[in-house]
Scaffold this motif. Sequence first.
Motif, PDB file in Angstrom:
ATOM      1  N   UNK A 134      13.809 -12.554  -1.334  1.00 16.99           N
ATOM      2  CA  UNK A 134      13.680 -11.247  -0.687  1.00 16.99           C
ATOM      3  C   UNK A 134      12.268 -10.675  -0.819  1.00 16.99           C
ATOM      4  N   UNK A 135      11.349 -11.479  -1.275  1.00 17.11           N
ATOM      5  CA  UNK A 135       9.986 -11.023  -1.545  1.00 17.11           C
ATOM      6  C   UNK A 135       9.021 -11.641  -0.544  1.00 17.11           C
ATOM      7  N   UNK A 136       8.266 -10.807   0.171  1.00 16.14           N
ATOM      8  CA  UNK A 136       7.291 -11.268   1.156  1.00 16.14           C
ATOM      9  C   UNK A 136       5.904 -10.812   0.723  1.00 16.14           C
ATOM     10  N   UNK A 137       5.009 -11.771   0.520  1.00 12.63           N
ATOM     11  CA  UNK A 137       3.638 -11.481   0.088  1.00 12.63           C
ATOM     12  C   UNK A 137       2.727 -11.557   1.303  1.00 12.63           C
ATOM     13  N   UNK A 138       1.942 -10.493   1.508  1.00 15.94           N
ATOM     14  CA  UNK A 138       1.070 -10.372   2.681  1.00 15.94           C
ATOM     15  C   UNK A 138      -0.366 -10.126   2.258  1.00 15.94           C
ATOM     16  N   UNK A 139      -1.341 -10.467   3.102  1.00 15.99           N
ATOM     17  CA  UNK A 139      -2.729 -10.099   2.818  1.00 15.99           C
ATOM     18  C   UNK A 139      -2.871  -8.583   2.763  1.00 15.99           C
ATOM     19  N   UNK A 140      -3.776  -8.098   1.946  1.00 16.80           N
ATOM     20  CA  UNK A 140      -3.923  -6.654   1.742  1.00 16.80           C
ATOM     21  C   UNK A 140      -4.216  -5.906   3.040  1.00 16.80           C
ATOM     22  N   UNK A 141      -4.888  -6.558   4.004  1.00 21.92           N
ATOM     23  CA  UNK A 141      -5.210  -5.873   5.253  1.00 21.92           C
ATOM     24  C   UNK A 141      -3.974  -5.579   6.098  1.00 21.92           C
ATOM     25  N   UNK A 142      -2.827  -6.126   5.714  1.00 19.12           N
ATOM     26  CA  UNK A 142      -1.596  -5.855   6.446  1.00 19.12           C
ATOM     27  C   UNK A 142      -0.742  -4.788   5.755  1.00 19.12           C
ATOM     28  N   UNK A 143      -1.370  -4.014   4.885  1.00 11.70           N
ATOM     29  CA  UNK A 143      -0.629  -3.010   4.136  1.00 11.70           C
ATOM     30  C   UNK A 143       0.035  -1.988   5.054  1.00 11.70           C
ATOM     31  N   UNK A 197       0.111  -6.396  -4.678  1.00 16.71           N
ATOM     32  CA  UNK A 197       0.327  -7.686  -5.294  1.00 16.71           C
ATOM     33  C   UNK A 197      -0.915  -8.172  -6.009  1.00 16.71           C
ATOM     34  N   UNK A 198      -0.909  -9.416  -6.404  1.00 15.65           N
ATOM     35  CA  UNK A 198      -2.048 -10.004  -7.101  1.00 15.65           C
ATOM     36  C   UNK A 198      -3.060 -10.546  -6.104  1.00 15.65           C
ATOM     37  N   UNK A 199      -4.316 -10.577  -6.528  1.00 18.23           N
ATOM     38  CA  UNK A 199      -5.384 -11.222  -5.764  1.00 18.23           C
ATOM     39  C   UNK A 199      -5.488 -10.670  -4.342  1.00 18.23           C
ATOM     40  N   UNK A 200      -5.482  -9.356  -4.210  1.00 17.82           N
ATOM     41  CA  UNK A 200      -5.692  -8.745  -2.909  1.00 17.82           C
ATOM     42  C   UNK A 200      -4.542  -8.930  -1.943  1.00 17.82           C
ATOM     43  N   UNK A 201      -3.329  -8.761  -2.409  1.00 15.43           N
ATOM     44  CA  UNK A 201      -2.161  -8.888  -1.539  1.00 15.43           C
ATOM     45  C   UNK A 201      -1.300  -7.635  -1.650  1.00 15.43           C
ATOM     46  N   UNK A 202      -0.362  -7.527  -0.730  1.00 14.99           N
ATOM     47  CA  UNK A 202       0.633  -6.463  -0.778  1.00 14.99           C
ATOM     48  C   UNK A 202       2.000  -7.129  -0.700  1.00 14.99           C
ATOM     49  N   UNK A 203       2.955  -6.594  -1.444  1.00 11.08           N
ATOM     50  CA  UNK A 203       4.274  -7.205  -1.530  1.00 11.08           C
ATOM     51  C   UNK A 203       5.315  -6.286  -0.901  1.00 11.08           C
ATOM     52  N   UNK A 204       6.074  -6.853   0.012  1.00  8.89           N
ATOM     53  CA  UNK A 204       7.206  -6.156   0.613  1.00  8.89           C
ATOM     54  C   UNK A 204       8.468  -6.832   0.091  1.00  8.89           C
ATOM     55  N   UNK A 205       9.366  -6.060  -0.482  1.00  8.40           N
ATOM     56  CA  UNK A 205      10.579  -6.650  -1.043  1.00  8.40           C
ATOM     57  C   UNK A 205      11.807  -5.876  -0.610  1.00  8.40           C
ATOM     58  N   UNK A 206      12.744  -6.602  -0.009  1.00  9.13           N
ATOM     59  CA  UNK A 206      14.040  -6.028   0.306  1.00  9.13           C
ATOM     60  C   UNK A 206      14.925  -6.129  -0.928  1.00  9.13           C
ATOM     61  N   UNK A 207      15.706  -5.103  -1.180  1.00  6.15           N
ATOM     62  CA  UNK A 207      16.576  -5.067  -2.357  1.00  6.15           C
ATOM     63  C   UNK A 207      18.023  -5.209  -1.888  1.00  6.15           C
ATOM     64  N   UNK A 208      18.683  -6.319  -2.197  1.00  9.58           N
ATOM     65  CA  UNK A 208      20.075  -6.488  -1.765  1.00  9.58           C
ATOM     66  C   UNK A 208      21.027  -5.612  -2.567  1.00  9.58           C
ATOM     67  N   UNK A 209      22.092  -5.197  -1.932  1.00 10.85           N
ATOM     68  CA  UNK A 209      23.137  -4.462  -2.636  1.00 10.85           C
ATOM     69  C   UNK A 209      23.852  -5.399  -3.608  1.00 10.85           C
ATOM     70  N   UNK A 210      24.241  -4.917  -4.773  1.00 13.92           N
ATOM     71  CA  UNK A 210      25.044  -5.754  -5.673  1.00 13.92           C
ATOM     72  C   UNK A 210      26.303  -6.234  -4.960  1.00 13.92           C
TER      73      UNK A 210
END
Length: 290
Positions: A87-96, A54-67
């Motif tokens: 469905x988007x969760x932004x986390x600190x980079x240390x939690x990668x 992600x931006x600014x030292x983050x990591x992004x976890x995103x679940x993708x819903x079925x259509x």
Amino acid sequence: MGDVLAGFHAVWEFDTDSVLIRFERGIRTPRLLQVLGERRVPYEALAAVEQAPGKHGTVVLRAVPRPGADPLIDAAEGQLKEGCDPYRLVLPAERELLAEYYAERIRAELGPDATEPAERHLVAAPVPPLSFKAYDGKASFDGRAVSFRWFWTGASSAKWKAGDQRFGVEELTGVDWRSPEALGGHLRLVRRGGTAPGAADQDPAAVVFGMGYGLVHESLPFAAAVLAAVRAKAPALAGDLAHGSHTVPAARPDPGGIAERIRHLGELHGAGLLTDEEFTVKKAQLLAEL
């Protein structure tokens, strides 16, 4: 699973068959997510899980819903900004590594139909009654019908000529939501057997956004609730049509809506925008609807 993964503005709580996504109510949390509050997402509603920097030292976890699994995502049709994606969760980079661990755990729970569109909604829509003010009218949904009450100052002459509208869920096949953050934002009801619509400001089955009206956190949950009701009604309607018993309930006047319109007329009259005669005639017309 029973575990919790906390990120910026949201927390994911993992269960054996679903993930509960809870959104913070802080001032930095987008208004749409605050309005949603929390959402329980069954693993069968998901097609995949993605992880990316992600931006600014983050990591992004995103679940993708079925259509077809989530009425909110279906109604939005890709128009949501990243920050408003539920469905988007932004986390600190240390939690990668932790994000990677949970992504794998979720993937292990995905069903055999994960790559296929869902046959029905699997994530709950916002619960009626719901309402919001558009630029040209007030939209209300009670779970059975959508009502449009036109505003004197915003509605076109075509809408005033058509009068206030009420559409039973069984009359509809879907909704067309266009974000108020783009030009031409509106909410249009797609009617069963209807003709091709024209401009939204001339269509009695649509309300238009603009000038701070029809904001995403107000109009999108509304659209999702209507869409969910339409999809839920579809099987029952098909059975009714097969037996030749498709009826549309008669419109009922809404005393609260009429009272609000009378108050609105009073404000216009007090501001000098309506003459005494115009105010008296219009008020009498509204009272006659009761």
